[in-house]
Write a protein that holds these residues in place. Structure first.
Motif, short mmCIF file in Angstrom:
data_model
loop_
_atom_site.label_atom_id
_atom_site.label_comp_id
_atom_site.label_asym_id
_atom_site.label_seq_id
_atom_site.Cartn_x
_atom_site.Cartn_y
_atom_site.Cartn_z
N THR A 139 0.92 -0.95 -0.12
CA THR A 139 -0.05 0.03 -0.08
C THR A 139 0.93 1.12 0.10
O THR A 139 0.71 2.13 -0.92
CB THR A 139 -1.03 0.02 1.12
OG1 THR A 139 -1.77 -1.24 1.16
CG2 THR A 139 -1.85 1.44 1.19
N SER A 140 1.99 1.09 1.02
CA SER A 140 2.69 2.55 1.00
C SER A 140 3.46 2.86 -0.25
O SER A 140 3.86 4.04 -0.50
CB SER A 140 3.50 2.47 2.38
OG SER A 140 4.40 1.33 2.16
N LEU A 141 3.99 1.79 -1.08
CA LEU A 141 4.82 2.08 -2.12
C LEU A 141 4.10 1.56 -3.36
O LEU A 141 4.62 0.91 -4.51
CB LEU A 141 5.85 1.43 -1.95
CG LEU A 141 7.02 2.00 -0.97
CD1 LEU A 141 8.31 0.97 -0.92
CD2 LEU A 141 7.35 3.32 -1.30
N ALA A 142 2.69 1.68 -3.29
CA ALA A 142 2.07 1.12 -4.61
C ALA A 142 2.72 1.94 -5.91
O ALA A 142 2.59 3.14 -5.81
CB ALA A 142 0.56 1.39 -4.48
N GLY A 143 2.88 1.04 -6.73
CA GLY A 143 3.39 1.91 -8.02
C GLY A 143 4.74 1.92 -8.19
O GLY A 143 5.49 2.19 -9.24
N TRP A 144 5.34 1.55 -6.98
CA TRP A 144 6.97 1.66 -7.02
C TRP A 144 7.58 0.29 -7.34
O TRP A 144 7.86 -0.53 -6.52
CB TRP A 144 7.35 1.95 -5.40
CG TRP A 144 8.73 2.86 -5.55
CD1 TRP A 144 9.64 2.06 -4.57
CD2 TRP A 144 9.30 3.71 -5.81
NE1 TRP A 144 10.74 2.81 -4.67
CE2 TRP A 144 10.49 3.75 -5.40
CE3 TRP A 144 8.82 4.91 -6.59
CZ2 TRP A 144 11.41 5.04 -5.66
CZ3 TRP A 144 9.80 5.74 -7.11
CH2 TRP A 144 11.08 5.91 -6.57
N ASN A 145 7.52 0.23 -8.59
CA ASN A 145 8.24 -1.15 -9.35
C ASN A 145 9.35 -0.73 -10.05
O ASN A 145 9.64 0.48 -10.22
CB ASN A 145 7.02 -1.62 -10.15
CG ASN A 145 6.46 -0.79 -11.32
OD1 ASN A 145 7.44 0.04 -12.22
ND2 ASN A 145 5.15 -0.49 -11.39
N PRO A 146 10.17 -1.75 -10.58
CA PRO A 146 11.58 -1.60 -11.17
C PRO A 146 11.43 -0.64 -12.26
O PRO A 146 12.21 0.12 -12.55
CB PRO A 146 11.39 -3.13 -11.55
CG PRO A 146 11.20 -3.89 -10.63
CD PRO A 146 9.88 -3.07 -10.30
N SER A 147 10.22 -0.51 -13.03
CA SER A 147 10.23 0.27 -14.20
C SER A 147 10.02 1.86 -13.70
O SER A 147 10.83 2.47 -14.29
CB SER A 147 9.05 -0.16 -15.13
OG SER A 147 8.59 0.91 -16.05
N MET A 148 9.18 1.77 -12.64
CA MET A 148 8.95 3.37 -12.36
C MET A 148 10.21 3.80 -11.60
O MET A 148 10.74 5.05 -11.57
CB MET A 148 7.92 3.43 -11.28
CG MET A 148 7.90 4.64 -10.72
SD MET A 148 6.27 4.77 -9.75
CE MET A 148 5.07 4.97 -11.04
N ILE A 149 10.92 2.91 -10.98
CA ILE A 149 12.18 3.33 -10.11
C ILE A 149 13.21 3.76 -11.06
O ILE A 149 14.00 4.69 -10.83
CB ILE A 149 12.72 1.99 -9.21
CG1 ILE A 149 11.79 1.85 -8.14
CG2 ILE A 149 13.94 2.45 -8.65
CD1 ILE A 149 12.11 0.72 -7.50
N ALA A 150 13.56 2.72 -12.50
CA ALA A 150 14.42 3.21 -13.40
C ALA A 150 14.22 4.46 -13.89
O ALA A 150 15.04 5.39 -14.16
CB ALA A 150 14.30 2.08 -14.49
N ASP A 151 13.04 4.85 -14.14
CA ASP A 151 12.64 6.17 -14.47
C ASP A 151 12.82 7.25 -13.64
O ASP A 151 13.29 8.30 -14.16
CB ASP A 151 11.01 6.17 -15.20
CG ASP A 151 10.62 7.47 -15.68
OD1 ASP A 151 11.12 7.83 -16.87
OD2 ASP A 151 9.77 8.08 -15.15
N PHE A 152 12.66 6.93 -12.52
CA PHE A 152 12.80 8.18 -11.22
C PHE A 152 14.46 8.37 -11.30
O PHE A 152 14.78 9.30 -11.34
CB PHE A 152 12.44 7.52 -10.07
CG PHE A 152 12.23 8.44 -8.81
CD1 PHE A 152 11.26 9.43 -9.05
CD2 PHE A 152 13.43 8.61 -7.85
CE1 PHE A 152 11.33 10.37 -7.79
CE2 PHE A 152 13.39 9.37 -7.02
CZ PHE A 152 12.36 10.41 -6.90
#
Length: 433
Positions: free
Chosen positions: A381-394
């Motif tokens: 819940t607290s990191l919803a959406g925080w996946n490898p693809s999003m992290i790499a983009d960040f």
């Protein structure tokens, strides 16, 4: 009254006294407090024998016995006084008493060899800290003590026990080490060393009723991030930790990925941000890198020095934001493990973008980074959406690195953490360096 009847009477009187002091189920802490009462030494020994020791003796494997009390001090007090955190984690077979007998196997060691041996070091530490080692108060006394031990081991003429020395018929006294199948030796190190040198595999001992902890266990439980939990965040090789202290993160998987990506890293400078115990600092140092770490918990410094042999100054303690913000240099390789998501969750003084800019600024060639992800049960819940693809983009949007490489997940999603981890390791690279 017979000796047996007298002992039973002492036990009955002792139980009555302790019930009045502590209630019907005395805790170890309260019983320890009772030791401060003005009880004659002889009665104190009788109380200890009657109440604090299990009846009879048991046979235990010698390889389950760890070094313990010395010079009238508990293992913890001795460890603190001498600065040897791993004293109580050392098997008797690897201790200084056995080392002395091996030194004297088939020969007569010189006085200098005795004093330079682990046994001589032990005795000198005891004299420096407490003023004596048995009856020895100087180097000459230490040599005499050592030679008397060697003579006893060789079957020399029996000698009456001297000051602070147990008799040959006294029991070898041990205490169970908490959360393990090991025992800490309270009295009988020299007799056990002789048994080891004779090739014996077991020993008859008397066991105290109450378990003890080792100095290493105590230190780990005081570390701030653990909050008293029996877990290891990085590997530590210590016998009393093997059974009930799970290692949260394997670490070797990430080390191997980094080593493969870098090729031969010898000669490069390295900084591990949030270095915890200092395992990665140690491992990168072994690969020939000039390795350092940053860690907020000051207890990490003596721990890393004890368990990994890190030199003084290898770990700087303090807030990583402040340390990185004032750094006037770069490191060829920087790593930052399991830290970024705390900034994402708002647990730090700055945001995650600010942390990445600081890491970017101090990295010369490659930044290795992993972070908590949404696939983990505790972050769904607290990191919803925080996946490898999003992290790499960040990482791409908030740093100046020319390439972001996903090196794959860790191997830490195993019981009791099967629903967590599998955090991807990213290599952030400057291709023009």
């Amino acid at each position: 009254m017979s000796a047996l009847a007298n002992l039973r009477a002492v036990r009955r009187r002792s139980r009555v006294v302790l019930r009045r002091l502590t209630g019907p189920s005395p805790s170890h802490a309260l019983m320890s407090a009772a030791k401060s009462l003005p009880i004659p030494a002889k009665v104190r020994v009788q109380l200890s024998t009657a109440l604090l020791r299990q009846r009879g003796s048991v046979t235990v494997p010698i390889d389950r016995l760890l070094l313990g009390a010395q010079n009238g001090w508990t293992a913890t007090k001795f460890s603190t006084g001498t600065g040897d955190m791993l004293w109580g984690s050392t098997p008797v077979s690897e201790g200084p008493h056995v080392a002395l007998l091996r030194l004297a196997d088939g020969r007569e060691p010189s006085d200098e060899e005795i004093l330079d041996s682990p046994y001589g070091t032990l005795a000198r530490r005891a004299v420096a800290t407490g003023g004596r080692y048995f009856w020895a108060t100087d180097d000459a006394g230490i040599v005499e003590t050592a030679r008397a031990f060697i003579d006893r081991h060789r079957g020399g003429a029996p000698q009456a026990p001297r000051t602070y020395q147990s008799g040959p018929d006294d029991p070898i006294l041990v205490a169970p080490v908490k959360w393990s199948g090991y025992y800490q030796v309270l009295d009988g190190h020299h007799r056990l060393a002789s048994a080891v040198q004779r090739g014996e595999r077991s020993a008859e001992v008397t066991v105290k009723r109450f378990p003890v902890t080792t100095p290493l266990q105590d230190h780990l439980l005081r570390m701030s991030w653990l909050d008293g939990t029996r877990e290891l965040y990085q590997p530590i090789d210590a016998p009393e930790l093997a059974e009930s202290w799970p290692t949260v993160r394997k670490c070797t998987d990430r080390r191997d990925k980094m080593r493969e990506f870098l090729g031969d890293p010898a000669g490069l400078s390295y900084l591990d941000v949030a270095s915890c115990y200092g395992w990665f600092v140690s491992e990168m140092g072994r690969l020939g890198m000039d390795a350092h770490g940053v860690e907020r918990d000051p207890l990490a410094v003596p721990l890393g020095q004890a368990v990994y042999g890190l030199p003084a100054g290898a770990i700087e303690t303090g807030d990583c934001v402040e340390i990185l913000g004032t750094a006037d240099r770069t490191w060829d390789v920087v790593s930052c493990f399991s830290l970024l998501h705390h900034f994402v969750l708002g647990r730090a003084s700055v945001g995650p973008e600010d942390l990445l800019r600081l890491l970017d600024r101090v990295t010369g060639r490659v930044l290795f980074l992993d972070t908590g992800q949404e696939n983990e049960a505790w972050f769904r819940t607290s990191l919803a959406g925080w996946n490898p693809s999003m992290i790499a983009d960040f990482l791409r949007r908030n740093t100046t690195f020319s390439k972001i490489v996903d090196l794959g997940p860790d191997d830490d999603a195993v019981p009791p953490y099967a629903d967590n981890y599998r955090r991807h390791l990213f290599a952030c690279v400057r291709e023009d360096r």
